[in-house]
Design an enzyme around this catalytic site. Structure first.
Site, PDB file in Angstrom:
ATOM      1  N   GLU A 117      -1.426  -3.656  -3.323  1.00  0.00           N
ATOM      2  CA  GLU A 117      -2.623  -4.471  -3.057  1.00  0.00           C
ATOM      3  C   GLU A 117      -3.561  -4.293  -4.248  1.00  0.00           C
ATOM      4  O   GLU A 117      -4.255  -3.270  -4.355  1.00  0.00           O
ATOM      5  CB  GLU A 117      -3.293  -4.024  -1.754  1.00  0.00           C
ATOM      6  CG  GLU A 117      -2.423  -4.225  -0.517  1.00  0.00           C
ATOM      7  CD  GLU A 117      -2.184  -5.681  -0.197  1.00  0.00           C
ATOM      8  OE1 GLU A 117      -2.970  -6.542  -0.673  1.00  0.00           O
ATOM      9  OE2 GLU A 117      -1.221  -5.988   0.524  1.00  0.00           O
ATOM     10  N   CYS A 162     -12.514  -6.269  -3.647  1.00  0.00           N
ATOM     11  CA  CYS A 162     -11.410  -6.844  -4.418  1.00  0.00           C
ATOM     12  C   CYS A 162     -11.330  -8.361  -4.301  1.00  0.00           C
ATOM     13  O   CYS A 162     -10.817  -9.021  -5.207  1.00  0.00           O
ATOM     14  CB  CYS A 162     -10.085  -6.209  -4.001  1.00  0.00           C
ATOM     15  SG  CYS A 162      -9.677  -6.419  -2.259  1.00  0.00           S
TER      16      CYS A 162
END
Length: 473
Positions: free
Chosen positions: A219, A253
């Site tokens: 991720e 993010c």
């Protein structure tokens, strides 16, 4: 490597072996036990919500309590509820069809836990990004070893203590330590390794895991664009973008990393974003609702980015604030950069902070080309009242996830997979996709005591010829 780090590395190897032995003794954890495991996670969140929020705030220097409650604790509790609700269906063995040429027989796919998984968590959401993957792993019937970030030691120690109270060490354990411990952790022979963090470190993690052929979920991040089309109301776009970008001071993010707006509207869009954020945080330097930068290193990196863009000719917009108070609190006020140079770091590196470039585009195709000429981002956002234009952007681009007239919230939909593509990551989780990540689909074909396939065994003859011709059509 220090003596303390060496001891910690030795200890985590011992814990891993204990978890492997425990998994071997119980390869198929029944659903009632899995649900009880998930309940323990939800209960520790509810019972310790204030302590968790306080620990995160201590690590950041200041983190808005409300942000931690929403994005870290409530998120996990809702994830647990969703997993429990659907777990029986996800676990169910699935029958599949068998071709006539292989009859009689039965084919099925068994959903089996992979085993012992490693979870490497980042610092920006230090609780949620450790515990949400754990929820998926426990739902799948796995055991887990967690390595939190060294940048958030208070959260890591609290998480270690809470999980030790809720689980035996051979089921769930937390390993703390610095880069040497983290590097050793990613080199362990897990049954699956789950990493959340930067693309640069993700490459190293993938290499380390490859040494043991450990499957990995990465991720990562990237530069997530927000494209505003000419028809969309500027103030509405500005309010939405300002909220998503400056939540957690941009240390997210999937936060918008830059805004693309029609040429000639860059300054107006930047001023609208600053106006929106001024309303959200009247004085970011003293407002406890506005989060600090996690470390001195990241604070200096972000200031350096701003100054480089300024020297390169970018216009810097910031709301009114007390600059001395902001510096003392390690806070960077919400900052908008109008048309920074293309080669500036703010346009080539993931920003991961409250700094937002706004650049102009001449026509929608040029905006699309700008995005597609770069690495696929973790998220992409398009603001348009015209559904055809919005669909055009989605069809012409690739990204891990996307939002139309909204940002960030796609990751909060339990049934939407969350993950990247290309340089922004590989694999996905949340909801069923999280369960699938830590589950092996085991294919099983079974027959009775005798099966016609034995007629095809050597020595080959006329019967084989007749059957093979039929199969070849």
């Amino acid at each position: 490597m220090s003596e303390a780090e060496a001891k910690q590395i030795e200890r985590m190897k011992q814990v891993l072996e204990a978890q492997k032995a425990a998994f071997k003794a119980e390869r198929h954890r029944p659903i009632d036990k899995r649900k009880a495991d998930l309940d323990r996670v939800a209960n520790l969140c509810r019972d310790n919500a204030e302590a968790i929020a306080e620990a995160i705030s201590r690590d950041f220097g200041n983190r808005a309590r409300e942000e931690s409650i929403i994005a870290e604790i409530a998120f996990v509790i809702q994830d647990v509820a969703h997993t429990k609700k659907h777990l029986a269906k996800w676990m169910k063995t699935r029958r599949v069809g068998v071709p006539m040429t292989l009859m009689p027989g039965k084919a099925e796919i068994r959903r089996e836990p992979k085993g012992v998984v490693g979870i490497v968590a980042p610092w920006n959401y230090p609780f949620q990004l450790a515990i949400a993957p754990l929820v998926a792993a426990l739902g799948a019937g796995c055991r887990a070893l967690i390595k939190p970030s060294e940048y958030t030691p208070a959260t890591a120690e609290l998480m270690k203590s809470l999980l030790a109270e809720a689980f035996e060490e051979d089921h769930v354990a937390v390993i703390t330590g610095g880069p040497a411990v983290g590097e050793a952790f990613t080199g362990l022979k897990f049954d699956h390794l789950f990493y959340t963090g930067s693309t640069q470190v993700g490459r190293l993690v993938a290499k380390a895991a490859a040494e043991n052929l450990v499957p990995v979920t990465l991720e990562l991040g990237g530069k997530s664009p927000a494209i505003v089309t000419p028809d969309y109301p500027r103030d509405s776009a500005a309010k939405s973008i300002a909220w998503g970008k400056f939540f957690n001071a941009g240390q997210t993010c999937v936060a918008p990393d830059y805004v693309m707006t029609p040429k000639g509207s860059e300054t107006a869009m930047g001023e609208a974003i600053v106006s929106a954020v001024q309303h959200q945080f009247p004085d970011a330097s003293t407002d406890d609702a506005y989060t600090a930068i996690v470390s001195d290193r990241h604070y200096e990196r972000l200031n350096s980015m701003i100054e480089e863009a300024r020297k390169g000719g970018a216009t810097v917009l910031q709301p009114e604030h007390d600059s001395q108070a902001a510096q003392a609190a390690r806070k960077i006020p919400p900052t908008v950069l109008i048309n920074p140079p293309a080669d500036a770091k703010v346009m080539s590196e993931e920003i991961f902070g409250p700094v937002l470039p706004v650049i102009g585009y001449s026509e929608l195709d040029s905006a699309i080309d700008y995005v597609t000429d770069r690495d696929h981002p973790l998220a992409l956002y398009v603001y348009s009242k015209d559904k055809v234009q919005a669909q055009r952007v989605l069809d012409a681009t690739q990204s891990g996830g996307a939002g139309v007239n909204i940002n960030l919230l796609h990751l909060s939909v339990p049934d939407l997979p969350f993950g990247g593509i290309g340089a922004s990551g590989q694999g996905a989780y949340h909801g069923k996709d999280g369960f699938d990540t830590f589950t092996h689909d085991r294919s099983v074909f079974s027959t009775g005591k005798w099966h016609p396939s034995r007629l095809l065994a050597p020595p080959y003859g006329k019967l084989f010829e007749r059957i093979s011709k039929k199969q070849l059509g």
